[in-house]
Design an enzyme around this catalytic site. Sequence first.
Site, PDB file in Angstrom:
ATOM      1  N   HIS A 176      14.999  85.483  31.431  1.00  0.00           N
ATOM      2  CA  HIS A 176      14.971  84.424  32.456  1.00  0.00           C
ATOM      3  C   HIS A 176      15.190  83.036  31.834  1.00  0.00           C
ATOM      4  O   HIS A 176      15.347  82.065  32.570  1.00  0.00           O
ATOM      5  CB  HIS A 176      13.698  84.508  33.311  1.00  0.00           C
ATOM      6  CG  HIS A 176      12.465  83.881  32.736  1.00  0.00           C
ATOM      7  ND1 HIS A 176      11.482  84.593  32.094  1.00  0.00           N
ATOM      8  CD2 HIS A 176      12.058  82.595  32.718  1.00  0.00           C
ATOM      9  CE1 HIS A 176      10.514  83.775  31.718  1.00  0.00           C
ATOM     10  NE2 HIS A 176      10.835  82.546  32.084  1.00  0.00           N
ATOM     11  N   ASP A 197      12.717  91.550  30.919  1.00  0.00           N
ATOM     12  CA  ASP A 197      12.864  90.106  30.664  1.00  0.00           C
ATOM     13  C   ASP A 197      13.052  89.874  29.155  1.00  0.00           C
ATOM     14  O   ASP A 197      12.145  89.426  28.462  1.00  0.00           O
ATOM     15  CB  ASP A 197      11.626  89.369  31.186  1.00  0.00           C
ATOM     16  CG  ASP A 197      11.858  87.875  31.293  1.00  0.00           C
ATOM     17  OD1 ASP A 197      13.001  87.436  31.100  1.00  0.00           O
ATOM     18  OD2 ASP A 197      10.882  87.156  31.568  1.00  0.00           O
ATOM     19  N   GLN A 209       3.792  77.629  31.585  1.00  0.00           N
ATOM     20  CA  GLN A 209       5.186  77.250  31.796  1.00  0.00           C
ATOM     21  C   GLN A 209       5.767  76.566  30.555  1.00  0.00           C
ATOM     22  O   GLN A 209       5.139  75.664  30.003  1.00  0.00           O
ATOM     23  CB  GLN A 209       5.278  76.305  32.979  1.00  0.00           C
ATOM     24  CG  GLN A 209       6.615  76.372  33.613  1.00  0.00           C
ATOM     25  CD  GLN A 209       6.695  75.508  34.853  1.00  0.00           C
ATOM     26  OE1 GLN A 209       5.818  74.708  35.130  1.00  0.00           O
ATOM     27  NE2 GLN A 209       7.760  75.669  35.590  1.00  0.00           N
ATOM     28  N   GLY A 210       6.927  77.020  30.121  1.00  0.00           N
ATOM     29  CA  GLY A 210       7.560  76.463  28.920  1.00  0.00           C
ATOM     30  C   GLY A 210       7.288  77.331  27.694  1.00  0.00           C
ATOM     31  O   GLY A 210       7.987  77.245  26.688  1.00  0.00           O
ATOM     32  N   ASP A 211       6.247  78.155  27.767  1.00  0.00           N
ATOM     33  CA  ASP A 211       5.995  79.103  26.667  1.00  0.00           C
ATOM     34  C   ASP A 211       6.908  80.316  26.800  1.00  0.00           C
ATOM     35  O   ASP A 211       7.041  81.114  25.858  1.00  0.00           O
ATOM     36  CB  ASP A 211       4.536  79.569  26.665  1.00  0.00           C
ATOM     37  CG  ASP A 211       3.566  78.436  26.354  1.00  0.00           C
ATOM     38  OD1 ASP A 211       3.895  77.624  25.470  1.00  0.00           O
ATOM     39  OD2 ASP A 211       2.509  78.346  26.998  1.00  0.00           O
ATOM     40  N   SER A 212       7.515  80.474  27.960  1.00  0.00           N
ATOM     41  CA  SER A 212       8.402  81.609  28.235  1.00  0.00           C
ATOM     42  C   SER A 212       9.418  81.819  27.121  1.00  0.00           C
ATOM     43  O   SER A 212       9.974  80.844  26.599  1.00  0.00           O
ATOM     44  CB  SER A 212       9.181  81.368  29.522  1.00  0.00           C
ATOM     45  OG  SER A 212       8.378  81.665  30.608  1.00  0.00           O
TER      46      SER A 212
HETATM   47  C1  4AZ Z   1       6.298  80.216  33.063  1.00  0.00           C
HETATM   48  O1  4AZ Z   1       6.471  79.764  34.175  1.00  0.00           O
HETATM   49  C2  4AZ Z   1       5.054  81.006  32.790  1.00  0.00           C
HETATM   50  N1  4AZ Z   1       0.403  82.646  32.403  1.00  0.00           N
HETATM   51  C3  4AZ Z   1       4.857  81.551  31.549  1.00  0.00           C
HETATM   52  C4  4AZ Z   1       3.713  82.272  31.302  1.00  0.00           C
HETATM   53  C5  4AZ Z   1       2.791  82.465  32.291  1.00  0.00           C
HETATM   54  C6  4AZ Z   1       2.972  81.934  33.539  1.00  0.00           C
HETATM   55  C7  4AZ Z   1       4.130  81.200  33.789  1.00  0.00           C
HETATM   56  C8  4AZ Z   1       1.574  83.260  31.984  1.00  0.00           C
HETATM   57  O2  4AZ Z   1       7.108  80.016  32.153  1.00  0.00           O
END
Ligand code: 4AZ
Length: 329
Positions: free
Chosen positions: A128, A175, A270-273
């Site tokens: 993603h 993913d 968010q952003g750790d993805s």
């Molecule tokens: C994100 O939006 C996201 N709590 C990444 C990790 C988590 C939630 C959202 C896990 O990138």
Amino acid sequence: MNVKYQIILCIILITFCITSLSAERNKIGKGKFEAYNGYRYTEAKSLDDANGMKLFLNRNRERKPPAHDTPASACSCKCGERNDESRIVGGNTAMINSYPWMARLSYFNRFYCGGSLINDRYVLTAAHCVKGFMWFMIKVTFGEHDRCDDSIRPETRFVLRAISQKFSYSNFDNDMALLRLNDRVPITDHIRPICLPSNKAETYVGKSGVATGWGTVREDGKPSCVLREVDVPVISNQDCIAKTNYTAKMITDNMMCAGYPGVGQKDSCQGDSGGPLIVERSDKRYEIMGIVSWGNGCARPSFPGVYTRVTRYLDWIHENAKDGCFCNK
Ligand code: 4AZ
């Protein structure tokens, strides 16, 4: 010329520039890299990493490969070694360069995702983070701690090819993506690949994982300037369904959950993805077991973080990243 025609002319010019840039990068990716013992070095290397737009100077000029472009030295390294004497939500600031495989992805020069170096040419990230993106505008940086510190120029690469799995936004299954970089990355004290799992059957249940990233420090917060880390235990998929508010349909066999059901407080966000969820092995080195993928909010008691289960993709990763040099020590 009236304003309307000037605008149309501008749009045509910009479209032309983007199209030729894309074509040029494809050409480099498919053709010129293949020879020279597999490491020919005739590509346009001088992508401007200062503003991401001044591209491809010195195109197609034959050059001597730099010292780090010799496969032997790159292969002779140890993966998964952290640098430490040794947040994300509820975590800590990481020690500088303690996670040397950490890659930061920017899109049009804006930070948006993490990734992990797995050999000297490939970065593992979340699908993603690449699906629907113009891959040629993704910049990958290494060896960083404080991404807001402009005085330090990080090691920068661009993406020549993004290879992803059958990913669907409807349930975030599969993913997982590999980024082939425009040039090899020098393996140094500050930049080193993470190990891949060796046991496909490992579930990691109960193991303590570490998630790292520059993501937001709370739900709807701002991304962190400095790299952060958080310890999260791995939960079995069974418990992730029974002890949380996720349903069986949401958690597929290609996913794993990590966190504190009933407690929350610590999580990726968010952003750790795209960044790694790693685990320490008995030899004190680290391997990547998960990729930060999704979650319902961040650090909520009934919704732990959900990660892509790396062991499900080992053959695919090895096959697709085989022209990079994996550490052999
Ligand atoms: C994100 O939006 C996201 N709590 C990444 C990790 C988590 C939630 C959202 C896990 O990138």
